[in-house]
Design a protein around this motif. Structure first.
Motif, PDB file in Angstrom:
ATOM      1  N   CYS A  79      -3.204  11.098  13.265  1.00  0.00           N
ATOM      2  CA  CYS A  79      -3.309  11.403  11.832  1.00  0.00           C
ATOM      3  C   CYS A  79      -3.275  10.150  10.967  1.00  0.00           C
ATOM      4  O   CYS A  79      -3.752  10.159   9.827  1.00  0.00           O
ATOM      5  N   CYS A  80      -2.677   9.085  11.481  1.00  0.00           N
ATOM      6  CA  CYS A  80      -2.574   7.850  10.697  1.00  0.00           C
ATOM      7  C   CYS A  80      -3.931   7.178  10.506  1.00  0.00           C
ATOM      8  O   CYS A  80      -4.128   6.439   9.530  1.00  0.00           O
ATOM      9  N   LEU A  81      -4.863   7.410  11.424  1.00  0.00           N
ATOM     10  CA  LEU A  81      -6.122   6.667  11.383  1.00  0.00           C
ATOM     11  C   LEU A  81      -6.996   7.020  10.180  1.00  0.00           C
ATOM     12  O   LEU A  81      -7.462   6.114   9.484  1.00  0.00           O
ATOM     13  N   PRO A  82      -7.248   8.323   9.871  1.00  0.00           N
ATOM     14  CA  PRO A  82      -8.021   8.601   8.648  1.00  0.00           C
ATOM     15  C   PRO A  82      -7.307   8.149   7.385  1.00  0.00           C
ATOM     16  O   PRO A  82      -7.947   7.756   6.409  1.00  0.00           O
ATOM     17  N   ALA A  83      -5.952   8.212   7.392  1.00  0.00           N
ATOM     18  CA  ALA A  83      -5.202   7.714   6.237  1.00  0.00           C
ATOM     19  C   ALA A  83      -5.425   6.220   6.058  1.00  0.00           C
ATOM     20  O   ALA A  83      -5.563   5.726   4.928  1.00  0.00           O
ATOM     21  N   ALA A  84      -5.487   5.475   7.168  1.00  0.00           N
ATOM     22  CA  ALA A  84      -5.733   4.027   7.094  1.00  0.00           C
ATOM     23  C   ALA A  84      -7.107   3.737   6.511  1.00  0.00           C
ATOM     24  O   ALA A  84      -7.272   2.833   5.676  1.00  0.00           O
ATOM     25  N   VAL A  85      -8.113   4.508   6.926  1.00  0.00           N
ATOM     26  CA  VAL A  85      -9.465   4.338   6.390  1.00  0.00           C
ATOM     27  C   VAL A  85      -9.473   4.625   4.891  1.00  0.00           C
ATOM     28  O   VAL A  85     -10.096   3.901   4.098  1.00  0.00           O
ATOM     29  N   GLY A  86      -8.763   5.677   4.482  1.00  0.00           N
ATOM     30  CA  GLY A  86      -8.705   6.022   3.056  1.00  0.00           C
ATOM     31  C   GLY A  86      -8.059   4.933   2.218  1.00  0.00           C
ATOM     32  O   GLY A  86      -8.527   4.608   1.127  1.00  0.00           O
ATOM     33  N   ILE A  87      -6.981   4.343   2.724  1.00  0.00           N
ATOM     34  CA  ILE A  87      -6.310   3.257   1.997  1.00  0.00           C
ATOM     35  C   ILE A  87      -7.219   2.042   1.893  1.00  0.00           C
ATOM     36  O   ILE A  87      -7.320   1.404   0.844  1.00  0.00           O
ATOM     37  N   LEU A  88      -7.882   1.719   2.980  1.00  0.00           N
ATOM     38  CA  LEU A  88      -8.786   0.574   2.982  1.00  0.00           C
ATOM     39  C   LEU A  88      -9.905   0.754   1.962  1.00  0.00           C
ATOM     40  O   LEU A  88     -10.325  -0.194   1.300  1.00  0.00           O
ATOM     41  N   ALA A  89     -10.367   1.999   1.811  1.00  0.00           N
ATOM     42  CA  ALA A  89     -11.501   2.267   0.921  1.00  0.00           C
ATOM     43  C   ALA A  89     -11.089   2.490  -0.531  1.00  0.00           C
ATOM     44  O   ALA A  89     -11.853   2.172  -1.449  1.00  0.00           O
ATOM     45  N   GLY A  90      -9.879   3.027  -0.758  1.00  0.00           N
ATOM     46  CA  GLY A  90      -9.558   3.490  -2.105  1.00  0.00           C
ATOM     47  C   GLY A  90      -8.449   2.775  -2.850  1.00  0.00           C
ATOM     48  O   GLY A  90      -8.352   2.903  -4.071  1.00  0.00           O
ATOM     49  N   VAL A  91      -7.583   2.040  -2.161  1.00  0.00           N
ATOM     50  CA  VAL A  91      -6.464   1.380  -2.844  1.00  0.00           C
ATOM     51  C   VAL A  91      -6.884  -0.019  -3.283  1.00  0.00           C
ATOM     52  O   VAL A  91      -7.441  -0.773  -2.480  1.00  0.00           O
ATOM     53  N   PRO A  92      -6.622  -0.396  -4.543  1.00  0.00           N
ATOM     54  CA  PRO A  92      -6.990  -1.733  -5.009  1.00  0.00           C
ATOM     55  C   PRO A  92      -6.355  -2.824  -4.150  1.00  0.00           C
ATOM     56  O   PRO A  92      -5.207  -2.707  -3.727  1.00  0.00           O
ATOM     57  N   ALA A  93      -7.107  -3.887  -3.908  1.00  0.00           N
ATOM     58  CA  ALA A  93      -6.637  -4.931  -2.996  1.00  0.00           C
ATOM     59  C   ALA A  93      -5.552  -5.807  -3.609  1.00  0.00           C
ATOM     60  O   ALA A  93      -4.625  -6.228  -2.934  1.00  0.00           O
ATOM     61  N   HIS A  94      -5.626  -6.081  -4.904  1.00  0.00           N
ATOM     62  CA  HIS A  94      -4.727  -7.090  -5.473  1.00  0.00           C
ATOM     63  C   HIS A  94      -3.865  -6.577  -6.613  1.00  0.00           C
ATOM     64  O   HIS A  94      -2.844  -7.163  -6.901  1.00  0.00           O
ATOM     65  N   ARG A  95      -4.239  -5.477  -7.212  1.00  0.00           N
ATOM     66  CA  ARG A  95      -3.549  -5.044  -8.417  1.00  0.00           C
ATOM     67  C   ARG A  95      -2.068  -4.750  -8.180  1.00  0.00           C
ATOM     68  O   ARG A  95      -1.206  -5.063  -8.993  1.00  0.00           O
ATOM     69  N   VAL A  96      -1.763  -4.165  -7.022  1.00  0.00           N
ATOM     70  CA  VAL A  96      -0.407  -3.724  -6.752  1.00  0.00           C
ATOM     71  C   VAL A  96       0.572  -4.874  -6.701  1.00  0.00           C
ATOM     72  O   VAL A  96       1.705  -4.785  -7.138  1.00  0.00           O
ATOM     73  N   ARG A  97       0.167  -6.016  -6.169  1.00  0.00           N
ATOM     74  CA  ARG A  97       1.082  -7.134  -6.006  1.00  0.00           C
ATOM     75  C   ARG A  97       1.056  -8.101  -7.180  1.00  0.00           C
ATOM     76  O   ARG A  97       1.773  -9.091  -7.171  1.00  0.00           O
ATOM     77  N   GLN A  98       0.259  -7.825  -8.203  1.00  0.00           N
ATOM     78  CA  GLN A  98       0.140  -8.762  -9.315  1.00  0.00           C
ATOM     79  C   GLN A  98       1.476  -8.953 -10.037  1.00  0.00           C
ATOM     80  O   GLN A  98       1.790 -10.031 -10.515  1.00  0.00           O
ATOM     81  N   GLU A  99       2.278  -7.841 -10.078  1.00  0.00           N
ATOM     82  CA  GLU A  99       3.544  -7.960 -10.791  1.00  0.00           C
ATOM     83  C   GLU A  99       4.496  -8.944 -10.136  1.00  0.00           C
ATOM     84  O   GLU A  99       5.424  -9.442 -10.764  1.00  0.00           O
ATOM     85  N   ALA A 100       4.309  -9.240  -8.840  1.00  0.00           N
ATOM     86  CA  ALA A 100       5.179 -10.216  -8.182  1.00  0.00           C
ATOM     87  C   ALA A 100       4.969 -11.601  -8.776  1.00  0.00           C
ATOM     88  O   ALA A 100       5.909 -12.381  -8.919  1.00  0.00           O
ATOM     89  N   ALA A 101       3.720 -11.924  -9.111  1.00  0.00           N
ATOM     90  CA  ALA A 101       3.420 -13.231  -9.688  1.00  0.00           C
ATOM     91  C   ALA A 101       3.783 -13.291 -11.165  1.00  0.00           C
ATOM     92  O   ALA A 101       4.252 -14.319 -11.652  1.00  0.00           O
ATOM     93  N   ASP A 102       3.573 -12.197 -11.881  1.00  0.00           N
ATOM     94  CA  ASP A 102       3.786 -12.197 -13.323  1.00  0.00           C
ATOM     95  C   ASP A 102       5.184 -11.751 -13.724  1.00  0.00           C
ATOM     96  O   ASP A 102       5.608 -11.980 -14.849  1.00  0.00           O
TER      97      ASP A 102
END
Length: 392
Positions: free
Chosen positions: A166-189
C-alpha cells in the motif's frame, strides 16, 4: 483543502493501518512466534516508542531538507521494514522491524503535520489536521478490519505484505503532488532550531502535550486488546473482530470530522463535553463486554469520543507550538505516541488480574480520569498563559 493534503492522507492511511492492525492479528502473531499475548502486545509499545523518539529527531534532521524527499524517503523505509517483518520467524527481529517502521513513520508524520499546517491559513490548522487524520480513521474503518480478515484467512504475514504494498502508490502520489521545496522553506526563513526547542518550556504547550498523551494512552490501552475481548468475554468468533474494528473506525472517523470543524474555534466545548463522556464510556464498556450488542454500540461511541478529544488536543499542540514552525509536528507526534507506548503497557499489566480480558478497558478509564484531574488541577496554568498572551 489543498489537494496535496489528500495525498498525505493516503500515506497516513497505510501507516495508520500498520499502527492499528495489531489489534486484529495479535493472537495469530503470539501463536505463530510462540509468545504470550502480553508479549506480542509489546509490539505496539515498540512502535510507539520509536515514534516518540523518532519524531523530534527526524524532524530536526530533516528541517533543512526538501519536504518531499523527506516524506518519500520515510515512506520507502517504512515499506521495507514491513517486508522484513513479513518474512521473519524471530520475535526479536519482528520487534526491531516495528521500531524501524516507527522511526520512518515518525519522520513522515512530523513533516506531514508541519506540511498540513503550512498549506492552509493559520486559522484552519484543525481542519487540515482532520484531513490528514482522516487517513488514520479510514485505516481503522477499512484498512485494519481488512488486515484482520486477511490475517484470519491467510495468516498475519499477509497483512504485513499488504501494508508494504500500500505504501507504493502513496509514494508515487507524494512524488507527483507534494511541492518539492515549499514545505521546508520555513526552516530557512524562520527561527533557529534552539529557539524552536525552547518552545517546550512553555507550560501550556507541555500541558496540552501531556493531556493528549494520556487520552491517546487510554485509546491504545483499550483498542490494542479488543480482539481478546471479542473472542473471550463477548464469546464471538474471530471474524467478528473485523466488525468491531470497523465500528471503532467508523466512530473515529465521525469524531475527527466533527472535532475538525470545532477544534479551531471551540476546542473548550469539545473537551468539556467529550472528556467526561469518554471517562464514563470506558468503564461502561468493561462492565458490558459480555453483552455483544452493548459491546458493538459502545466500541463505536468510544472510537468517536477518543478521536474527537484526542485530535482536538493535538490540534492545540500545533497552535501552542506556533513559534516552532518546523518542529511543531514532531511535538504533536511525540505526544500522540508517548500515549500509544504507555497505554498498551498499562493494559497488558491488567490481563493477568481478576478482571481478565476486560482489564484494558478499566485501565483506559483510569488514564482518562488522570487526564481530567490534571486538566482541572492545572486550569490556572491555562488561564495565566491566556492572560499573558492578551498583554502581548
Amino acid at each position: 483543502m489543498p489537494f496535496p493534503l489528500y495525498l498525505l492522507a493516503l500515506a497516513v492511511f497505510a501507516m495508520g493501518t500498520s499502527e492499528f492492525m495489531l489489534a486484529g492479528i495479535l493472537p495469530g502473531i503470539a501463536s505463530d512466534l510462540d509468545v504470550s499475548a502480553g508479549t506480542a502486545g509489546t509490539l505496539t509499545t515498540a512502535f510507539a516508542v520509536g515514534m516518540t523518539v523518532g519524531a523530534p529527531l527526524t524532524a530536526g534532521l530533516a528541517r533543512n531538507r526538501p519536504g518531499r524527499s523527506s516524506l518519500l524517503g520515510s515512506l520507502l523505509v517504512f515499506s521495507a521494514a514491513h517486508a522484513v517483518g513479513a518474512t521473519t520467524s524471530s520475535f526479536p527481529v519482528l520487534f526491531a522491524s516495528r521500531v524501524a517502521a516507527a522511526l520512518a513513520n515518525a519522520g513522515f508524520l512530523a513533516v506531514a503535520l508541519t506540511t498540513a499546517a503550512a498549506l492552509v491559513s493559520p486559522d484552519k490548522k484543525g481542519r487540515a489536521l482532520a484531513v490528514l487524520l482522516s487517513g488514520t480513521t479510514t485505516a481503522t474503518i477499512a484498512g485494519v478490519p481488512a488486515g484482520s480478515a486477511l490475517g484470519t484467512l491467510l495468516g498475519w504475514r499477509a497483512t504485513f505484505w499488504a501494508v508494504a504494498a500500500c505504501c507504493l502508490p502513496a509514494a508515487v502520489g507524494i512524488l507527483a503532488g507534494v511541492p518539492a521545496h515549499r514545505v521546508r522553506q520555513e526552516a530557512a526563513d524562520g527561527p533557529a532550531l534552539r529557539s524552536e526547542l525552547a518552545q517546550l518550556t512553555r507550560p501550556r504547550l507541555l500541558l496540552v502535550m501531556l493531556l493528549g498523551a494520556l487520552v491517546n494512552a487510554a485509546t491504545f490501552a483499550g483498542f490494542t486488546f479488543l480482539a481478546p475481548v471479542v473472542t473471550g468475554a463477548a464469546g464471538l468468533s474471530e471474524l467478528w473482530v473485523s466488525v468491531v474494528l470497523v465500528l471503532f473506525g467508523t466512530g473515529a472517523f465521525a469524531g475527527v470530522a466533527v472535532a475538525g470543524r470545532l477544534s479551531d474555534q471551540r476546542p473548550g466545548a469539545v473537551l468539556a463535553v467529550g472528556g467526561p463522556l469518554l471517562l464514563i464510556g470506558w468503564p461502561a464498556l468493561a462492565a458490558l463486554a459480555d453483552r455483544p450488542v452493548a459491546l458493538l454500540l459502545l466500541v463505536c461511541v468510544q472510537g468517536a469520543l477518543s478521536f474527537a478529544v484526542g485530535s482536538t488536543l493535538i490540534t492545540r499542540v500545533l497552535y501552542e507550538a506556533a513559534g516552532a514552525p518546523t518542529m511543531a509536528g514532531s511535538y504533536a507526534t511525540a505526544a500522540l505516541n508517548t500515549g500509544a507506548a504507555v497505554g498498551p503497557l498499562v493494559a497488558a499489566a491488567t490481563l493477568g488480574s481478576a478482571v481478565g480480558d476486560r482489564g484494558p478497558f478499566w485501565s483506559s478509564g483510569l488514564l482518562v480520569a488522570v487526564a481530567l484531574l490534571i486538566a482541572f488541577a492545572l486550569r490556572t496554568v491555562i488561564a495565566a498563559d491566556r492572560s499573558a498572551e492578551a498583554l502581548r
